[in-house]
Structure formats: C-alpha cells, structure tokens
Write a protein that holds these residues in place. Structure first.
Motif, PDB file in Angstrom:
ATOM      1  N   GLY A  13       0.815  -1.211   0.000  1.00 21.54           N
ATOM      2  CA  GLY A  13       0.000   0.000   0.000  1.00 21.54           C
ATOM      3  C   GLY A  13       0.845   1.256   0.000  1.00 21.54           C
ATOM      4  O   GLY A  13       0.552   2.223  -0.712  1.00 21.54           O
ATOM      5  N   ALA A  14       1.921   1.265   0.796  1.00 26.44           N
ATOM      6  CA  ALA A  14       2.782   2.437   0.873  1.00 26.44           C
ATOM      7  C   ALA A  14       3.499   2.697  -0.446  1.00 26.44           C
ATOM      8  O   ALA A  14       3.612   3.843  -0.894  1.00 26.44           O
ATOM      9  N   ILE A  15       3.975   1.647  -1.090  1.00 24.23           N
ATOM     10  CA  ILE A  15       4.680   1.807  -2.365  1.00 24.23           C
ATOM     11  C   ILE A  15       3.723   2.297  -3.451  1.00 24.23           C
ATOM     12  O   ILE A  15       4.050   3.219  -4.220  1.00 24.23           O
TER      13      ILE A  15
ATOM     14  N   GLY B 260       1.574  12.520   0.477  1.00 21.37           N
ATOM     15  CA  GLY B 260       0.412  11.819   0.987  1.00 21.37           C
ATOM     16  C   GLY B 260       0.726  10.851   2.104  1.00 21.37           C
ATOM     17  O   GLY B 260      -0.141  10.509   2.897  1.00 21.37           O
ATOM     18  N   LEU B 261       1.982  10.400   2.188  1.00 26.28           N
ATOM     19  CA  LEU B 261       2.389   9.512   3.271  1.00 26.28           C
ATOM     20  C   LEU B 261       3.229  10.238   4.310  1.00 26.28           C
ATOM     21  O   LEU B 261       3.101  10.001   5.497  1.00 26.28           O
ATOM     22  N   MET B 262       4.086  11.135   3.843  1.00 28.00           N
ATOM     23  CA  MET B 262       4.998  11.805   4.755  1.00 28.00           C
ATOM     24  C   MET B 262       5.422  13.139   4.161  1.00 28.00           C
ATOM     25  O   MET B 262       5.534  13.279   2.949  1.00 28.00           O
ATOM     26  N   ASP B 263       5.635  14.130   5.026  1.00 28.98           N
ATOM     27  CA  ASP B 263       6.131  15.429   4.595  1.00 28.98           C
ATOM     28  C   ASP B 263       7.649  15.459   4.728  1.00 28.98           C
ATOM     29  O   ASP B 263       8.208  14.989   5.723  1.00 28.98           O
ATOM     30  N   HIS B 264       8.319  16.021   3.720  1.00 25.73           N
ATOM     31  CA  HIS B 264       9.771  16.143   3.747  1.00 25.73           C
ATOM     32  C   HIS B 264      10.131  17.621   3.611  1.00 25.73           C
ATOM     33  O   HIS B 264       9.686  18.287   2.671  1.00 25.73           O
ATOM     34  N   LEU B 265      10.921  18.131   4.529  1.00 25.47           N
ATOM     35  CA  LEU B 265      11.413  19.500   4.438  1.00 25.47           C
ATOM     36  C   LEU B 265      12.720  19.476   3.669  1.00 25.47           C
ATOM     37  O   LEU B 265      13.725  18.945   4.145  1.00 25.47           O
TER      38      LEU B 265
ATOM     39  N   ILE C 204      -8.866  22.321  -1.877  1.00 22.59           N
ATOM     40  CA  ILE C 204      -8.723  21.697  -3.193  1.00 22.59           C
ATOM     41  C   ILE C 204      -7.411  20.934  -3.325  1.00 22.59           C
ATOM     42  O   ILE C 204      -7.411  19.754  -3.712  1.00 22.59           O
ATOM     43  N   PRO C 205      -6.249  21.560  -3.013  1.00 26.25           N
ATOM     44  CA  PRO C 205      -5.003  20.790  -3.120  1.00 26.25           C
ATOM     45  C   PRO C 205      -4.981  19.539  -2.257  1.00 26.25           C
ATOM     46  O   PRO C 205      -4.464  18.502  -2.654  1.00 26.25           O
ATOM     47  N   ARG C 206      -5.547  19.635  -1.058  1.00 27.06           N
ATOM     48  CA  ARG C 206      -5.538  18.462  -0.166  1.00 27.06           C
ATOM     49  C   ARG C 206      -6.453  17.367  -0.685  1.00 27.06           C
ATOM     50  O   ARG C 206      -6.140  16.182  -0.583  1.00 27.06           O
ATOM     51  N   LEU C 207      -7.614  17.753  -1.240  1.00 27.97           N
ATOM     52  CA  LEU C 207      -8.516  16.747  -1.791  1.00 27.97           C
ATOM     53  C   LEU C 207      -7.885  16.026  -2.976  1.00 27.97           C
ATOM     54  O   LEU C 207      -8.036  14.817  -3.141  1.00 27.97           O
ATOM     55  N   ILE C 208      -7.159  16.785  -3.806  1.00 26.31           N
ATOM     56  CA  ILE C 208      -6.550  16.198  -4.992  1.00 26.31           C
ATOM     57  C   ILE C 208      -5.458  15.204  -4.621  1.00 26.31           C
ATOM     58  O   ILE C 208      -5.277  14.182  -5.274  1.00 26.31           O
TER      59      ILE C 208
ATOM     60  N   ALA D 172      -4.476   9.507  -1.759  1.00 26.14           N
ATOM     61  CA  ALA D 172      -3.397   8.808  -1.055  1.00 26.14           C
ATOM     62  C   ALA D 172      -3.953   7.930   0.060  1.00 26.14           C
ATOM     63  O   ALA D 172      -3.563   6.767   0.204  1.00 26.14           O
ATOM     64  N   CYS D 173      -4.858   8.486   0.860  1.00 21.73           N
ATOM     65  CA  CYS D 173      -5.473   7.703   1.944  1.00 21.73           C
ATOM     66  C   CYS D 173      -6.288   6.544   1.388  1.00 21.73           C
ATOM     67  O   CYS D 173      -6.249   5.433   1.927  1.00 21.73           O
ATOM     68  N   ALA D 174      -7.027   6.806   0.310  1.00 20.04           N
ATOM     69  CA  ALA D 174      -7.867   5.764  -0.282  1.00 20.04           C
ATOM     70  C   ALA D 174      -7.017   4.609  -0.799  1.00 20.04           C
ATOM     71  O   ALA D 174      -7.333   3.430  -0.564  1.00 20.04           O
ATOM     72  N   VAL D 175      -5.922   4.928  -1.495  1.00 20.79           N
ATOM     73  CA  VAL D 175      -5.048   3.888  -2.043  1.00 20.79           C
ATOM     74  C   VAL D 175      -4.386   3.113  -0.921  1.00 20.79           C
ATOM     75  O   VAL D 175      -4.350   1.873  -0.939  1.00 20.79           O
ATOM     76  N   MET D 176      -3.860   3.820   0.091  1.00 20.79           N
ATOM     77  CA  MET D 176      -3.143   3.161   1.177  1.00 20.79           C
ATOM     78  C   MET D 176      -4.050   2.223   1.956  1.00 20.79           C
ATOM     79  O   MET D 176      -3.737   1.039   2.144  1.00 20.79           O
ATOM     80  N   ILE D 177      -5.180   2.725   2.402  1.00 18.77           N
ATOM     81  CA  ILE D 177      -6.064   1.931   3.256  1.00 18.77           C
ATOM     82  C   ILE D 177      -6.716   0.791   2.476  1.00 18.77           C
ATOM     83  O   ILE D 177      -6.786  -0.349   2.958  1.00 18.77           O
ATOM     84  N   SER D 178      -7.187   1.072   1.255  1.00 20.02           N
ATOM     85  CA  SER D 178      -7.865   0.031   0.473  1.00 20.02           C
ATOM     86  C   SER D 178      -6.888  -1.078   0.082  1.00 20.02           C
ATOM     87  O   SER D 178      -7.243  -2.262   0.108  1.00 20.02           O
TER      88      SER D 178
END
Length: 274
Positions: free
Chosen positions: A25-27, A61-66, A240-244, A249-255
């Motif tokens: 799921g993460a990949i 969608g999984l992690m924020d990188h600075l 809008i950006p978060r929905l896109i 990302a959440c749907a793909v990971m969890i499903s």
C-alpha cells in the motif's frame, strides 16, 4: 457451551502478511501521488524560484519532507527550465521534454522513510488492537487510542535515525563513505542516543494525529476562531489541493492494505480446509 455450536474459527493473517500488505500500500501510494507533488513544486519554483538554502515542503500523501535547495550549479529537478500554463500543461511538458521518470524525482526519500514508517505503524496498530481486544473485550472504546499511540511511538523511534541521515544528505551531496564517517563520528562523540535527537518534538507532532485525544478547546471554538480571523472561507483554506492529493493517497493506502489482508485471510482459510 458446546464447542460445536461456536461456529468456525476466525482465520487471521500472519505478521509477515500484514507487513507485506502495508508495504504494498505504501509503495503504490508513493508511486501514484509523487508526480502530483513534483508538478506542484515545479509550478511553485517557476513563479517564485527557490533561492539557495531556501526550504520547501515536499509532501506525497504519506509523509512530509522539508527539503533544502541545493548549491549553485547543481541541476536539481525543481530547477529545470520550463514554462507551464497549469497542472496538465506541466505534466505534458515534463514528460515530453524530460522523460516520464522525472515525475518521480522526489521518490527516493519516500521509499527510504515513509514506507518503513507506514509498515511499522499499520502492522503494530493491527497487532496491538487484536491483542487488546482479546484481553479487554471487543467493545472497549479506548483500544484504538492506546494502539494508535504505541504504534506511532514505535514508528517514530525506528525512523528517527533515518530522519537525521536524510537531513544531513539534503544539506550537501554526500557519498556513502562520507555518510558512514559522519554517523560513526557522531556516535563516537555523542553516543548512540544522539541518533534520536529530535525524537520528542516529532512525537508531539505525530502522535496527536494518530489518535482521537480529547482537546481542551472544542471543535466549535476552533472554528469560531478561524472565522473571526480569516472569515468563513478560512475554514476551507487549502481544501482543493488536499482533496486532490491526500484523499486519493489515503484511499489507495487503506484500500490496498485491507485488500491485502483480505486476500491473505482467504488464502489461509483455504489452507486450513486442506
């Protein structure tokens, strides 16, 4: 009670199967969402170029990188030339001029950090939830909270040394030999505990998002403060950006994770029949 009246035993998935499902799921999430963030950063860079040493946020969608802009002369992926008229235009021009692989330019830090963190969190959460339910009962409402806290603590603890190494690599181009010398020197001077510097702030940032903890300020109070400062539209800032990006990302990971567990559960049930 007659054992025969209890019905068939519940088939579970193994720890290794849970890890495989969460890793898949993460990949998949990283592969699908990374191009959107690459395009977003390229659009931002063309409008407001990042000066040397300037930080910008890369989120897949999984992690924020600075990330920190590289030194002059390095042809970083966010500095490549191109004039884009919008998101779709950016996708097409990047593919045509730079090749489709450029859309996954920011993937390595995700695979190094976000994938292990996701695997650890999802696997620990499921294992702890199952264990606590067997001890405390199915209806205990505090089980998700406890499991979420412990799982996030475990994920952050394992990933913290990788975060330190990633930050060092972003500040300058390091060879693997130079990186090994840096880690060895840090351990010899400050001890192994130095690899977990920054652990506490990370816990304070990540744990509240993993559990439903009661807040001192109610949701209604927070909403009223936002409206007072930014107006009603402030409640939908960044929607809008978060929905896109985040919603898929959440749907793909969890499903993917749940599908993987269901697949292994059926396979295990079939093996039990034979």
């Amino acid at each position: 009670m007659d054992p025969e009246s209890e019905g068939p035993p519940v088939t579970t998935v193994t720890l290794l199967q849970q890890m495989f499902a969460s890793c898949t799921g993460a990949i998949l999430t990283s592969l699908m969402v990374t191009p959107f963030d690459v395009v977003k950063i390229r659009l931002q860079a063309q409008n407001n170029p990042f000066p040397k040493g300037k930080c910008f946020l890369y989120s897949n969608g999984l992690m924020d990188h600075l990330c920190v802009c590289e030194e002059e002369g390095n042809k970083a992926w966010y500095k490549k030339p191109g004039r884009f008229q919008g998101t779709l235009d950016a996708f097409l021009k990047i593919i045509r001029n730079e090749g489709i692989k450029s859309l996954w330019s920011g993937l390595p830090p995700t695979l190094v950090m976000a994938v292990p963190a996701t695997v650890i969190y999802f696997t620990c959460y499921d294992q702890l939830t199952g264990l606590l339910r067997s001890k405390l009962g199915e209806n205990e409402s505090r089980i998700p909270i406890v499991a979420g806290i412990v799982a996030r603590l475990g994920a952050v603890t394992v990933i913290s040394p990788l975060e330190l190494i990633r930050t060092k690599m972003q500040s300058k181009k390091f060879s693997y030999e130079e990186l090994h010398r840096f880690v060895s020197k840090k351990v010899s001077e400050d001890g192994w505990i130095s690899l977990w510097r920054g652990w506490a702030p990370t816990i304070l940032r990540d744990v509240p998002f993993s559990v439903s903890m009661p807040l001192q300020m109610s949701t209604w109070s927070i909403m009223k403060n936002i409206v007072a400062k930014n107006g009603f539209s402030g409640l939908f800032t960044g929607l809008i950006p978060r929905l896109i990006k985040i919603a898929p990302a959440c749907a793909v990971m969890i499903s993917t994770y749940e599908f993987g567990k269901s697949f292994f559960q059926k396979q295990n049930a079939q093996r039990q029949q034979y």
